[in-house]
Write a protein that holds these residues in place. Structure first.
Motif, PDB file in Angstrom:
ATOM      1  N   SER A 148      -7.423  -7.627  36.337  1.00  0.00           N
ATOM      2  CA  SER A 148      -6.072  -8.198  35.743  1.00  0.00           C
ATOM      3  C   SER A 148      -5.476  -6.913  35.567  1.00  0.00           C
ATOM      4  CB  SER A 148      -6.693  -9.045  34.662  1.00  0.00           C
ATOM      5  OG  SER A 148      -7.231 -10.134  34.929  1.00  0.00           O
ATOM      6  N   LEU A 149      -3.775  -7.085  35.799  1.00  0.00           N
ATOM      7  CA  LEU A 149      -3.067  -6.105  35.792  1.00  0.00           C
ATOM      8  C   LEU A 149      -1.712  -6.474  35.104  1.00  0.00           C
ATOM      9  CD1 LEU A 149      -3.091  -4.276  39.130  1.00  0.00           C
ATOM     10  CD2 LEU A 149      -4.599  -3.635  37.146  1.00  0.00           C
ATOM     11  N   VAL A 150      -1.096  -5.716  34.267  1.00  0.00           N
ATOM     12  CA  VAL A 150       0.294  -5.850  34.011  1.00  0.00           C
ATOM     13  C   VAL A 150       1.053  -4.832  34.643  1.00  0.00           C
ATOM     14  CG1 VAL A 150       1.879  -5.931  32.310  1.00  0.00           C
ATOM     15  CG2 VAL A 150      -0.153  -7.047  32.039  1.00  0.00           C
ATOM     16  N   ALA A 151       2.104  -4.956  35.533  1.00  0.00           N
ATOM     17  CA  ALA A 151       2.785  -3.868  36.216  1.00  0.00           C
ATOM     18  C   ALA A 151       4.255  -4.270  36.232  1.00  0.00           C
ATOM     19  CB  ALA A 151       2.072  -4.065  37.495  1.00  0.00           C
ATOM     20  N   ASN A 152       4.947  -3.026  36.202  1.00  0.00           N
ATOM     21  CA  ASN A 152       6.337  -3.210  36.394  1.00  0.00           C
ATOM     22  C   ASN A 152       6.443  -3.017  37.910  1.00  0.00           C
ATOM     23  OD1 ASN A 152       7.141  -2.987  34.043  1.00  0.00           O
ATOM     24  ND2 ASN A 152       7.428  -0.747  33.943  1.00  0.00           N
ATOM     25  N   TYR A 153       6.917  -4.336  38.438  1.00  0.00           N
ATOM     26  CA  TYR A 153       6.963  -4.787  39.882  1.00  0.00           C
ATOM     27  C   TYR A 153       8.350  -4.667  40.325  1.00  0.00           C
ATOM     28  CZ  TYR A 153       6.259  -6.449  44.633  1.00  0.00           C
ATOM     29  OH  TYR A 153       6.097  -6.391  45.968  1.00  0.00           O
ATOM     30  N   ARG A 154       8.852  -4.168  41.469  1.00  0.00           N
ATOM     31  CA  ARG A 154      10.188  -3.980  41.935  1.00  0.00           C
ATOM     32  C   ARG A 154      10.101  -4.126  43.494  1.00  0.00           C
ATOM     33  NH1 ARG A 154       9.277   1.612  41.031  1.00  0.00           N
ATOM     34  NH2 ARG A 154       9.533   3.127  42.795  1.00  0.00           N
ATOM     35  N   ASN A 155      11.171  -4.870  43.789  1.00  0.00           N
ATOM     36  CA  ASN A 155      11.639  -4.708  45.352  1.00  0.00           C
ATOM     37  C   ASN A 155      13.154  -4.797  45.421  1.00  0.00           C
ATOM     38  OD1 ASN A 155      12.422  -7.672  45.100  1.00  0.00           O
ATOM     39  ND2 ASN A 155      10.349  -8.272  45.597  1.00  0.00           N
ATOM     40  N   ASP A 156      13.384  -5.041  46.677  1.00  0.00           N
ATOM     41  CA  ASP A 156      14.824  -4.723  47.191  1.00  0.00           C
ATOM     42  C   ASP A 156      15.568  -6.237  46.762  1.00  0.00           C
ATOM     43  OD1 ASP A 156      14.452  -2.258  47.937  1.00  0.00           O
ATOM     44  OD2 ASP A 156      14.599  -2.730  50.123  1.00  0.00           O
TER      45      ASP A 156
END
Length: 108
Positions: free
Chosen positions: A73-81
């Motif tokens: 289980s992760l908490v992540a800052n996710y980014r995409n275009d």
């Protein structure tokens, strides 16, 4: 403080994050069970369509902030275009053969 992918506890999840961040579709697909499924914000999605749209064609990138459940289980800052950056939660089901049979993601 972000967690470097190399320091993630679960080897399959570590490889998943590395494949996403490297935009390595072949490595990513090799991590998935043949019948793998996924959901986004609680709704089942077409895995091939979603990964193409949200990861590969839009240059997705994960910066892991926290892990739990043995690294599955992760908490992540996710980014995409497409969407920019958002705080996301990820949960992985890894089969005995070390491949991902299901993953869930959504806003954290």
């Amino acid at each position: 403080m972000p967690i470097a992918p190399a320091r993630l506890s679960d080897p399959t999840v570590r490889a998943f994050v590395n494949a996403v961040n490297a935009q390595d579709r072949d490595a990513f697909m090799a991590l998935l069970a043949d019948d793998a499924t996924m959901s986004d914000d609680g709704s089942d999605r077409d895995l091939a369509d979603w990964t193409d749209r949200e990861i590969f064609s839009s240059h997705g990138h994960m910066e892991v902030q926290r892990e739990s459940d043995g690294g599955r289980s992760l908490v992540a800052n996710y980014r995409n275009d497409t969407w920019g950056e958002m705080r996301t939660a990820w949960r992985f089901t890894v089969s005995d053969d070390g491949r991902i049979s299901h993953f869930e993601t959504g806003q954290a």
